[in-house]
Design a protein around this motif. Sequence first.
Motif, mmCIF file in Angstrom:
data_model
loop_
_atom_site.group_PDB
_atom_site.id
_atom_site.type_symbol
_atom_site.label_atom_id
_atom_site.label_comp_id
_atom_site.label_asym_id
_atom_site.label_seq_id
_atom_site.Cartn_x
_atom_site.Cartn_y
_atom_site.Cartn_z
ATOM 1 N N ASP A 165 36.284 94.303 110.587
ATOM 2 C CA ASP A 165 37.068 93.208 110.317
ATOM 3 C C ASP A 165 37.281 92.064 111.335
ATOM 4 O OD1 ASP A 165 38.756 94.566 111.748
ATOM 5 O OD2 ASP A 165 40.519 94.387 110.770
ATOM 6 N N ARG A 166 36.407 92.206 112.323
ATOM 7 C CA ARG A 166 36.644 91.172 113.405
ATOM 8 C C ARG A 166 35.397 90.089 113.260
ATOM 9 N NH1 ARG A 166 39.819 91.781 118.014
ATOM 10 N NH2 ARG A 166 40.819 93.422 118.153
ATOM 11 N N LYS A 217 43.970 89.223 124.602
ATOM 12 C CA LYS A 217 45.233 88.679 124.368
ATOM 13 C C LYS A 217 45.620 88.714 123.008
ATOM 14 C CE LYS A 217 44.873 84.131 123.905
ATOM 15 N NZ LYS A 217 44.384 82.651 124.128
ATOM 16 N N SER A 218 47.179 88.886 123.054
ATOM 17 C CA SER A 218 47.729 88.976 121.664
ATOM 18 C C SER A 218 47.330 88.209 120.574
ATOM 19 C CB SER A 218 49.374 89.002 121.951
ATOM 20 O OG SER A 218 49.811 87.957 122.581
ATOM 21 N N SER A 219 47.209 88.818 119.206
ATOM 22 C CA SER A 219 46.729 87.957 118.246
ATOM 23 C C SER A 219 47.835 87.595 117.368
ATOM 24 C CB SER A 219 45.708 88.889 117.137
ATOM 25 O OG SER A 219 45.422 88.133 116.149
ATOM 26 N N PRO A 220 48.066 86.366 116.777
ATOM 27 C CA PRO A 220 49.113 85.967 116.018
ATOM 28 C C PRO A 220 48.989 86.615 114.602
ATOM 29 C CG PRO A 220 47.534 84.171 116.392
ATOM 30 C CD PRO A 220 47.204 85.291 117.333
ATOM 31 N N LEU A 221 47.946 87.013 114.317
ATOM 32 C CA LEU A 221 47.464 87.622 112.999
ATOM 33 C C LEU A 221 47.979 88.998 112.869
ATOM 34 C CD1 LEU A 221 44.405 85.708 112.037
ATOM 35 C CD2 LEU A 221 46.748 84.823 111.557
ATOM 36 N N GLU A 270 50.206 91.648 115.306
ATOM 37 C CA GLU A 270 50.914 92.211 116.543
ATOM 38 C C GLU A 270 50.517 93.380 117.028
ATOM 39 O OE1 GLU A 270 55.064 92.308 115.906
ATOM 40 O OE2 GLU A 270 55.166 89.981 115.407
ATOM 41 N N SER A 271 49.735 94.336 116.484
ATOM 42 C CA SER A 271 49.346 95.669 116.729
ATOM 43 C C SER A 271 47.801 95.682 117.451
ATOM 44 C CB SER A 271 49.352 96.555 115.547
ATOM 45 O OG SER A 271 48.337 96.499 114.964
ATOM 46 N N ARG A 272 47.125 94.515 117.465
ATOM 47 C CA ARG A 272 45.879 94.327 117.632
ATOM 48 C C ARG A 272 45.826 93.046 118.814
ATOM 49 N NH1 ARG A 272 42.326 94.833 112.618
ATOM 50 N NH2 ARG A 272 40.810 95.243 114.062
ATOM 51 N N GLN A 273 44.514 92.908 119.415
ATOM 52 C CA GLN A 273 44.331 91.924 120.384
ATOM 53 C C GLN A 273 42.968 91.298 120.032
ATOM 54 O OE1 GLN A 273 45.316 94.219 123.781
ATOM 55 N NE2 GLN A 273 46.615 92.878 124.400
ATOM 56 N N ASP A 274 43.086 89.862 120.113
ATOM 57 C CA ASP A 274 41.712 88.934 120.203
ATOM 58 C C ASP A 274 41.044 89.258 121.511
ATOM 59 O OD1 ASP A 274 42.084 87.975 117.510
ATOM 60 O OD2 ASP A 274 43.217 86.377 118.625
ATOM 61 N N ILE A 275 39.784 89.094 121.643
ATOM 62 C CA ILE A 275 38.758 89.351 122.600
ATOM 63 C C ILE A 275 38.074 88.018 123.127
ATOM 64 C CG2 ILE A 275 36.987 90.807 124.056
ATOM 65 C CD1 ILE A 275 38.071 93.077 122.213
ATOM 66 N N GLU A 299 21.786 82.162 143.730
ATOM 67 C CA GLU A 299 23.158 82.687 144.127
ATOM 68 C C GLU A 299 24.287 81.564 143.985
ATOM 69 O OE1 GLU A 299 23.678 85.313 147.709
ATOM 70 O OE2 GLU A 299 21.909 84.395 148.383
ATOM 71 N N GLU A 300 23.876 80.099 143.578
ATOM 72 C CA GLU A 300 24.745 79.099 143.434
ATOM 73 C C GLU A 300 24.672 78.473 142.215
ATOM 74 O OE1 GLU A 300 24.947 76.697 146.830
ATOM 75 O OE2 GLU A 300 25.579 78.224 148.087
ATOM 76 N N HIS A 301 23.792 79.017 141.231
ATOM 77 C CA HIS A 301 23.894 78.510 139.854
ATOM 78 C C HIS A 301 23.701 79.548 138.941
ATOM 79 C CE1 HIS A 301 21.939 75.458 142.483
ATOM 80 N NE2 HIS A 301 22.470 74.535 141.411
ATOM 81 N N ILE A 302 24.634 79.442 137.712
ATOM 82 C CA ILE A 302 24.570 80.515 136.797
ATOM 83 C C ILE A 302 24.403 79.862 135.351
ATOM 84 C CG2 ILE A 302 26.451 81.625 138.028
ATOM 85 C CD1 ILE A 302 28.602 80.759 136.110
ATOM 86 N N ARG A 303 24.274 80.821 134.193
ATOM 87 C CA ARG A 303 24.463 80.512 132.911
ATOM 88 C C ARG A 303 25.730 81.523 132.354
ATOM 89 N NH1 ARG A 303 20.116 81.649 129.269
ATOM 90 N NH2 ARG A 303 20.470 79.799 128.204
ATOM 91 N N ALA A 304 26.629 80.795 131.910
ATOM 92 C CA ALA A 304 27.755 81.354 131.383
ATOM 93 C C ALA A 304 27.677 81.621 129.949
ATOM 94 C CB ALA A 304 29.228 80.906 131.726
ATOM 95 N N HIS A 305 27.636 83.097 129.525
ATOM 96 C CA HIS A 305 27.324 83.221 127.990
ATOM 97 C C HIS A 305 28.809 83.581 127.579
ATOM 98 C CE1 HIS A 305 22.976 83.266 128.345
ATOM 99 N NE2 HIS A 305 23.163 83.716 129.524
ATOM 100 N N MET A 306 29.505 82.953 126.670
ATOM 101 C CA MET A 306 30.700 83.494 126.151
ATOM 102 C C MET A 306 30.700 84.093 124.720
ATOM 103 S SD MET A 306 32.757 79.838 127.297
ATOM 104 C CE MET A 306 31.455 78.928 126.460
ATOM 105 N N LEU A 307 31.636 85.256 124.455
ATOM 106 C CA LEU A 307 31.775 86.011 123.419
ATOM 107 C C LEU A 307 33.145 85.778 122.791
ATOM 108 C CD1 LEU A 307 30.729 88.340 121.360
ATOM 109 C CD2 LEU A 307 31.464 89.842 122.889
ATOM 110 N N LEU A 308 33.427 85.663 121.508
ATOM 111 C CA LEU A 308 34.650 85.785 120.819
ATOM 112 C C LEU A 308 34.556 86.978 120.008
ATOM 113 C CD1 LEU A 308 35.231 82.129 119.613
ATOM 114 C CD2 LEU A 308 36.180 83.376 121.819
ATOM 115 N N CYS A 309 35.708 87.854 120.037
ATOM 116 C CA CYS A 309 35.624 88.988 119.212
ATOM 117 C C CYS A 309 37.227 88.822 118.566
ATOM 118 C CB CYS A 309 35.361 90.399 119.843
ATOM 119 S SG CYS A 309 35.502 91.923 119.147
ATOM 120 N N ILE A 310 37.376 88.208 117.659
ATOM 121 C CA ILE A 310 38.703 88.023 117.138
ATOM 122 C C ILE A 310 38.957 88.184 115.645
ATOM 123 C CG2 ILE A 310 38.884 86.081 118.914
ATOM 124 C CD1 ILE A 310 38.118 84.131 116.961
#
Length: 314
Positions: free
Chosen positions: A116-117, A212-216, A218-223, A233-244
């Motif tokens: 259900d995420r 983090k706490s989910s407003p939908l 209370e017993s589970r958390q968003d990610i 060493e001084e350059h990156i690509r930041a990949h972001m994931l939501l699991c909410i």
Amino acid sequence: MVAEMRKGVNMSVTQKKINIDPVATNLWHPICATDDVLENIIQQTVLLEQVISFSKDSSGTPYAWVSEEDITAGQKLSVNGLHHLLPSQIRYGHIWTCLGVPSEELFTIPEYDEVDRRNLSAGTIGVNVSAPRAIENFLDMGHFPYVHTDILGVEPHTEVKEYDVEVSVDQSEIIATGCRFYQPMASTASSGGADVDYKYRVPHPYCSVLYKSSPLDESRQDIVAVFIQPIDEEHIRAHMLLCILDDQHDDTFLRKFQQTIFGQDKPILENQCPKRLPLDPRSETPIRADKTAIAYRRWLRQKGIRYGVIPEVA
């Protein structure tokens, strides 16, 4: 060319010798969100200063290898013509690969497999900073009111309350619990400000997972997770994931929200000096709010990470 296919992981190992930090070389690294991978078309990126070619076939099997001169992006994938394949796998909506021999399995995010995420890649952003600096910033709650004003924080709610940090018994990850911070816009599904419960995991030197706490529910958390691909060493690509658990917004809105947050961090990160993370505890003065950062630097020293850091002076 594929020596073994197991659990969706291509375990054929390159014969090329990459003379970089051996700890970083033997880690799994993200190189592309699967949504952005073209089927049977070769694409290229850079990982630890190596040009990497990658693709996936019609069955979804990923392939990655250190690029050779006669291969360019846009060519058709021909599996029979591939040599010296790198270990590769698809997990958490991204292709992961390793320039050496993986020292361990990729860390787990059990919630990702809950039916259900909402699991989605929230985008990839290039930043002129080291991978460890980016992770340390992700762990820092103290900057919320000043960098993410009226979203993740607001004055006068600037105090970082006492929280707990531990390193797991086998040294495999850092866990920060009991983190609480007031947020005027706690999530995309929030209708107002609230104290938000946080838990941070650092299961990989260049990756972090935030609960983090989910407003939908209370017993589970968003990610929210960030997977860092060190280009050098001084350059990156930041990949972001939501699991909410959000069921009120479309993917475009959710991605835009997360990219807004990271976009506010980007100039701060790029103005860090030095861009690599100093591991000497005497180099930068810590405060109580930096408890997780202090543990993270100590953990990197214990793991022997040299890539993207300034080693401790003996």
